[in-house]
Enzyme design. Structure first.
Site, PDB file in Angstrom:
ATOM      1  N   SER A 139       0.838  -1.195   0.000  1.00 40.55           N
ATOM      2  CA  SER A 139       0.000   0.000   0.000  1.00 40.55           C
ATOM      3  C   SER A 139       0.869   1.240   0.000  1.00 40.55           C
ATOM      4  CB  SER A 139      -0.894   0.006   1.235  1.00 40.55           C
ATOM      5  OG  SER A 139      -0.110   0.305   2.371  1.00 40.55           O
ATOM      6  N   LYS A 140       0.238   2.362  -0.221  1.00 37.72           N
ATOM      7  CA  LYS A 140       0.936   3.641  -0.208  1.00 37.72           C
ATOM      8  C   LYS A 140       1.576   3.847   1.160  1.00 37.72           C
ATOM      9  CE  LYS A 140      -0.534   8.458  -0.137  1.00 37.72           C
ATOM     10  NZ  LYS A 140       0.716   8.839   0.483  1.00 37.72           N
ATOM     11  N   ARG A 141       0.854   3.415   2.185  1.00 37.13           N
ATOM     12  CA  ARG A 141       1.362   3.600   3.549  1.00 37.13           C
ATOM     13  C   ARG A 141       2.667   2.840   3.799  1.00 37.13           C
ATOM     14  NH1 ARG A 141      -3.286   1.994   6.093  1.00 37.13           N
ATOM     15  NH2 ARG A 141      -4.365   2.909   4.325  1.00 37.13           N
ATOM     16  N   GLY A 178       5.005   2.411   1.740  1.00 34.14           N
ATOM     17  CA  GLY A 178       6.046   3.249   1.157  1.00 34.14           C
ATOM     18  C   GLY A 178       6.419   4.384   2.091  1.00 34.14           C
ATOM     19  N   ASP A 179       5.394   5.066   2.616  1.00 37.39           N
ATOM     20  CA  ASP A 179       5.652   6.191   3.518  1.00 37.39           C
ATOM     21  C   ASP A 179       6.415   5.721   4.749  1.00 37.39           C
ATOM     22  OD1 ASP A 179       4.229   7.717   1.769  1.00 37.39           O
ATOM     23  OD2 ASP A 179       2.348   7.639   2.902  1.00 37.39           O
TER      24      ASP A 179
END
Ligand code: GLU
Length: 503
Positions: free
Chosen positions: A262-264, A266-267
Site C-alpha cells: 500500500s501507499k502507507r 512506502g511512507d
C-alpha cells in the site's frame, strides 16, 4: 495466434498511478511488443465522483518517462477513439437496451433507503443481502411489473438502474492464461449494476463494450479484477461477442509481513510506490515518485518486470528491448510477488554503473553548481568515475565527493587517533616531497611518495592515514592519489598545513 494482438491499459484517473498499475501497463506493453501487437491506453472515467484533476496527465507522463508509451490513446492514432470513456458516453445506452431486450438485464427502481432496509433486515437475521436470483423477483424491478408500467415510471423521471440478470444454477469453467481453469458458481454472484439513470454506464458495461469495440484480444490486469471475470464473460456471451483471453497478474505484496503493498508501506519504510511525484489537488498531500527520488526509468522497468515474472533462468538484468523479446505471459507466477525496496536500489546501482561517466557528470553538475562551485566538465567526469561505485543515486554523489571541492572544516573524531606525536613532522616532510613534484599525476605522485617512505623506512599507515585525514577529513573516499591529483598540488599542501595547525 490468428487475431492481431491488441491489449490495453485501462486505468481510472482517481489519483497517481500506483506501482502495481505501472506493472500492469508494463506487462501489457511487453506482451504487445512480443507479439507484434498494439498497446493502447484507455481512460476509464465513468465514475465522475472519483475523478481527480491531473491524474490522466500523470498516467500519460509516467508511461512516457518509463519508455512504455501506448501506440494508441487520446490524441495519438485514434483508430478506435475516443479513448476516454466520458467522451464515449453516447455509446453505452444502446448496449444496455440491447441486454434489456434480450432478457439479460432488467430495470430496478429500488431507492437507496429501500436497499438499506433490506441490508439491515438481512443483518438482523445474520444474513448478507445480495441482490440476485434469491430476491430479484421480490424487489422493485421490471421483472415483476408490466412493460407499460416500467415505461411509465421511466418517462416520469423516476431514478433507475439497469442490472445484469445473472443466469441461475450454472458453474462457469473459465480459462485464465496465468491461473488455468477458474470455476465460478453463478448462484453466488450478485446482479451487478450496468447502467444508471444519470446516463452513465458502470465500469463493467463500459469496459466490456469498449474492449469489444476496440478489438481487445487479451485482458491483462491485476488479480483484484478476477472476481469480475465471470460477469465479464457472461456479458460477452449475452451480447453474442467473442470474449478476449484473460490473464490476471499476481498482487504486489508488502516487503515485510503479508498483504498487498500500500501507499502507507512506502511512507513508513521510505520508498516510493508511485512513478512520479504527486501532489493531491484536494488534500495538498504529496507522495514521492521514483523519478524524483533519482531512479532511472530503465531500473524501474527492470525491477517491475521481475515482480511476478522471470525468463526461467537466473538472469536479472534486462533492458526494455530484451524484455520485449523475452516476455511470456505463461511464465508469470500465480503467487503474490514480494516488493523489495533494497533490490530496487540494487537495480538502480547496476544501471548507474552502466551509465557513461560524462552523462552522470551532467546530472551531477546542477547539484555542484547549487553549492556555488564551478568545475570543468572533465574534472567532474573524473570525480564521478572515482565515486560512482559507492552510489545508488546521483543524489548521493555530493556526500561521496564533497572533499574534492571543499577543504574539510572538521575531522572525524574516531580517525583523529591516527594523528600521533610524530605526525606533524612527517606531514611537514611530505609537504616538501610533494612540493618538488612537477608531473603532478596520480601514478607519479604515488611512486615518489612511496619511494620516500621506503627510503626513510617510514611505515605506510604512519603517512597514508594522516594524509587522507588531512585531505578528506575522514578515513573514507577513493584512492588517495587520485584525490591528490584532482585537487592539485597547491590545495593538497594547503590542506595538510591546515591539518597540522588544527589537529
Ligand atoms: N478501470 C479499471 C481499473 O481501474 C480497469 C480494470 C480492467 O483492466 O479491466 O483498473
Amino acid at each position: 495466434m490468428s487475431k492481431q494482438v491488441r491489449v490495453r491499459f485501462a486505468p481510472s484517473p482517481t489519483g497517481p498511478l500506483h506501482i502495481g498499475g505501472v506493472r500492469t501497463a508494463l506487462f501489457n506493453y511487453l506482451f504487445a511488443k512480443k507479439n507484434n501487437g498494439v498497446f493502447f491506453l484507455r481512460i476509464e472515467d465513468t465514475d465522475q465522483n472519483r475523478f481527480v484533476p491531473g491524474a490522466e496527465e500523470y498516467i500519460m507522463e509516467a508511461l512516457e518517462w518509463l519508455g512504455i508509451a501506448p501506440d494508441e490513446t487520446i490524441g495519438k492514432n485514434e483508430k478506435f477513439g475516443p479513448y476516454k470513456q466520458s467522451e464515449r458516453k453516447h455509446l453505452y445506452k444502446q448496449y444496455a437496451d440491447e441486454l434489456i431486450n434480450s432478457g439479460n438485464a432488467y430495470y430496478a427502481f429500488d431507492t437507496a433507503e429501500a436497499l438499506d432496509l433490506q441490508r439491515k433486515q438481512h443483518e438482523e437475521q445474520g444474513k448478507t443481502f445480495i441482490y440476485n436470483w434469491h430476491n430479484r423477483e421480490k424487489l422493485d424491478t421490471s421483472l415483476v411489473i408490466s412493460a407499460a408500467e416500467t415505461s411509465k415510471r421511466i418517462a416520469a423521471g423516476e431514478d433507475f438502474v439497469i442490472r445484469f440478470k445473472t443466469p441461475v444454477d450454472e458453474t462457469l469453467h473459465l480459462q485464465d492464461i496465468i491461473r488455468g481453469e477458474v470455476k465460478f458458481e453463478t448462484n453466488l454472484l450478485d446482479d451487478k449494476v450496468l447502467f444508471k439513470s444519470d446516463g452513465m454506464p458502470t465500469y463493467h458495461l463500459a469496459n466490456i463494450v469498449d474492449d469489444h469495440l476496440m478489438e481487445t484480444s487479451h485482458v491483462i490486469r491485476g488479480e483484484e479484477w478476477l472476481p469480475s471475470m465471470p460477469l465479464h464473460v457472461m456479458l460477452y456471451r449475452a451480447f453474442g461477442w467473442e470474449a478476449p483471453e484473460f490473464a490476471h497478474l499476481p498482487l504486489i505484496m508488502k516487503p515485510v509481513g503479508n498483504g498487498k503493498l500500500s501507499k502507507r508501506d512506502g511512507d513508513k519504510l521510505g520508498f516510493p510506490v508511485f512513478p512520479l511525484n504527486w501532489k493531491d489537488p484536494i488534500s495538498g498531500e504529496t507522495s514521492s515518485g521514483y523519478r524524483e527520488k533519482g531512479f532511472f526509468p530503465e531500473a524501474v522497468v527492470n525491477f517491475l518486470a521481475l515482480l511476478g515474472w522471470n525468463d526461467g533462468t537466473e538472469k536479472e538484468m534486462f533492458s526494455l528491448e530484451e524484455l520485449e523479446q523475452a516476455f511470456d505471459l505463461s511464465r508469470v507466477h500465480k503467487a503474490g510477488a514480494k516488493f523489495d525496496p533494497e533490490k530496487n536500489k540494487w537495480f538502480n546501482h547496476q544501471y548507474l554503473m552502466k551509465k557513461d561517466d560524462a552523462d552522470l557528470a551532467k546530472s551531477f553538475a546542477p547539484i555542484v553548481a547549487e553549492k556555488g562551485i564551478t568545475v570543468s566538465e572533465n574534472v567532474l567526469t573524473k570525480i564521478v568515475s572515482l565515486i560512482k561505485e559507492r552510489a545508488d543515486f546521483v543524489s548521493e554523489f555530493w556526500d561521496l565527493s564533497d572533499f574534492f571541492f571543499v577543504t574539510p572544516i572538521s575531522y572525524d573524531e574516531k580517525a583523529r587517533k591516527n594523528w600521533k606525536e610524530e605526525t606533524p613532522t612527517l606531514m611537514q616532510e611530505l609537504i616538501s616531497v610533494l612540493g618538488e613534484i612537477t608531473d603532478f599525476t596520480a601514478a607519479n605522485i604515488e611512486t615518489i611518495v612511496k619511494d620516500w617512505m621506503t627510503k626513510n623506512e617510514i611505515g605506510m599507515g604512519k603517512v597514508m592515514q594522516p594524509f587522507r585525514l588531512s585531505l578528506v577529513g575522514a578515513l573514507k573516499g577513493p584512492h588517495l592519489f587520485d584525490i591528490v591529483e584532482l585537487i592539485g598540488k597547491e590545495e593538497t599542501i594547503k590542506r595538510i598545513e591546515k591539518a597540522i595547525t588544527s589537529l
